[in-house]
Design an enzyme around this catalytic site. Structure first.
Site, short mmCIF file in Angstrom:
data_model
loop_
_atom_site.label_atom_id
_atom_site.label_comp_id
_atom_site.label_asym_id
_atom_site.label_seq_id
_atom_site.Cartn_x
_atom_site.Cartn_y
_atom_site.Cartn_z
N CYS A 8 0.82 -1.37 -0.06
CA CYS A 8 0.08 -0.11 -0.06
C CYS A 8 0.91 1.19 0.02
O CYS A 8 0.16 2.32 -0.39
CB CYS A 8 -1.04 0.10 1.24
SG CYS A 8 -1.90 -1.39 1.30
N HIS B 3 -9.58 2.91 -2.03
CA HIS B 3 -7.98 2.36 -1.75
C HIS B 3 -7.53 1.33 -2.90
O HIS B 3 -7.27 0.16 -2.61
CB HIS B 3 -8.18 1.76 -0.33
CG HIS B 3 -6.60 1.18 0.14
ND1 HIS B 3 -5.66 1.76 -0.46
CD2 HIS B 3 -6.36 0.50 1.17
CE1 HIS B 3 -4.55 1.19 0.19
NE2 HIS B 3 -4.84 0.42 1.02
N CYS C 189 0.43 2.76 6.06
CA CYS C 189 0.82 1.67 6.34
C CYS C 189 0.83 0.69 5.17
O CYS C 189 0.06 0.91 4.08
CB CYS C 189 -0.10 0.93 7.56
SG CYS C 189 -1.85 0.46 6.98
#
Length: 393
Positions: free
Chosen positions: A88, A349, A379
């Site tokens: 990510c 996302h 994160c």
């Protein structure tokens, strides 16, 4: 030491899984935002000395998707390219890697960002190479396996989000309240046109020859409520507090920046959007995923001689509501300074692109407020945290 400035920033709208962008490949999304960033910066592809684009699940996308995107953006063959995977954090790490290259005097103009089309991630047949011989075979979902599952603990990321919520005493209601806030603030920001600065419309021709234009984030829910969120069952842990409502969706999108050395921007007469003042990374035991951005922020502040009170705005990626609320316990920031226009729970996302999105949303909001210091943090799988400090004048 030289400094890196952000000269332009652009992203696509973020589409839902199987939604309005499902027929657009990741490299195509990347090409759109790279081209737009170059146009905004007023430089041609010939001026660029390299590009780095984050992308997490590359299976089935063809060789080096970042170079595919660069060619679609009009960059010549002579411009080298790298595709980066830090789960990510990929889109944010692409920016900090280019920042390092510029500060090391290896380049003056670079393009960085991230892209992901989770709708186009394929399934795999692990036994297909040499044969299953007898019995049933497995059809593996690479989106879940390569993008959303901890390779060490062999559990979905949501399990680690639950772990943090328990460890830091974050209630289900607090997480649902944060999710509701994310949607409400994102809807308000969209209605006020705050995302227009960063969004470039995606134009594409559908399978039946119908032209399509996508210019808004698809996942914002204007009709949700605490009562609706409270009715959702926990996912991946029956005794957990992570639900489909206080976690982000699975999405498609891309974002890119044109970065320059401060000297090159001045030479070309470019007015920077922001200056990158520093970044930090941290690693933790895999199950402490949600805490990693908080420790990265603390490390970044200490490294730059700042306190949390010195920072005007924070963007913390909402991998889950528990991530932001865990970081609040670790950093001690004022939640009114965090994700002021909503976050990934509402906006989406697309894992390779989210790091780029949070940084440009931060920069544009600081610009609207007349400047200041901002931190973007995220994160990533296997419990790493990345944080970037920027200043907008």
């Amino acid at each position: 030491m030289r400094k890196t400035v952000i000269v332009s920033a652009a992203r696509t709208p973020f589409g839902k899984f199987g939604g309005v962008l499902k027929e657009v490949k990741a490299a195509e999304l990347g090409g759109i935002v790279m081209k737009e960033a170059l146009q905004q910066a007023g430089v041609s592809g010939d001026d660029v000395e390299g590009n780095v684009m984050g992308m997490v699940v590359q299976a089935g996308s063809g060789q080096i998707p970042s170079r595919q995107a660069a060619r679609l953006a009009g960059m010549p063959w002579s411009v080298p390219s790298e595709t980066l995977n830090k789960v990510c954090a990929s889109g944010l790490r692409a920016v900090t890697l280019c920042d390092q290259m510029i500060r090391a005097q290896d380049a003056d103009i670079l393009v960085a960002g991230g892209m992901e089309s989770m709708s186009n991630i394929p399934y795999a047949v692990p036994a297909g190479r040499w044969g299953a011989r007898m019995g049933d075979g497995e059809l593996r979902d690479l989106m879940v396996y390569d993008g959303l599952t901890c390779a060490f603990d062999e559990v979905h990321m949501a399990v680690h989000g639950n772990t943090a919520a328990k460890e830091y005493a974050i209630s289900r209601r607090e997480q649902d309240e944060w999710a509701l806030r994310s949607h409400a603030r994102a809807a308000k920001a969209a209605d006020e046109g705050k995302f227009q600065d960063e969004i470039v419309p995606v134009n594409w021709i559908g399978r039946k020859g119908k032209p399509n234009v996508v210019d808004k984030d698809e996942a914002i829910r204007r009709d949700t409520s605490l009562d609706q969120l409270a009715k959702l069952a926990p996912i991946y842990a029956s005794d957990g507090s992570i639900t489909a409502g206080n976690a982000p969706g699975v999405n498609d999108g891309a974002g890119a920046f044109v970065l320059m050395s401060e000297e090159k921007a001045a030479e070309l007469g470019k007015r920077p959007l922001a200056t990158i003042l520093g970044f930090s990374t941290t690693g933790m035991p895999a199950h402490e995923l949600a805490a990693a951005p908080g420790f990265a922020i603390n490390k970044l502040l200490k490294k730059n001689g700042l306190t949390v009170q010195d920072i005007d705005l924070f963007e913390v990626n909402e991998a889950f509501a528990s991530v932001v609320l865990t970081c609040e316990k670790i950093v001690g920031f004022d939640l009114e300074k965090v994700n002021v226009n909503g976050g990934a729970i509402a906006l989406g996302h697309p894992i390779g692109a989210s790091g780029a999105r949070i940084l440009m949303t931060l920069v544009y909001e600081l610009k609207r407020r007349g400047g200041g210091l901002g931190v973007a943090a995220i994160c990533s799988g296997a419990a790493q945290g990345d944080a970037v400090l920027v200043q907008v004048h």
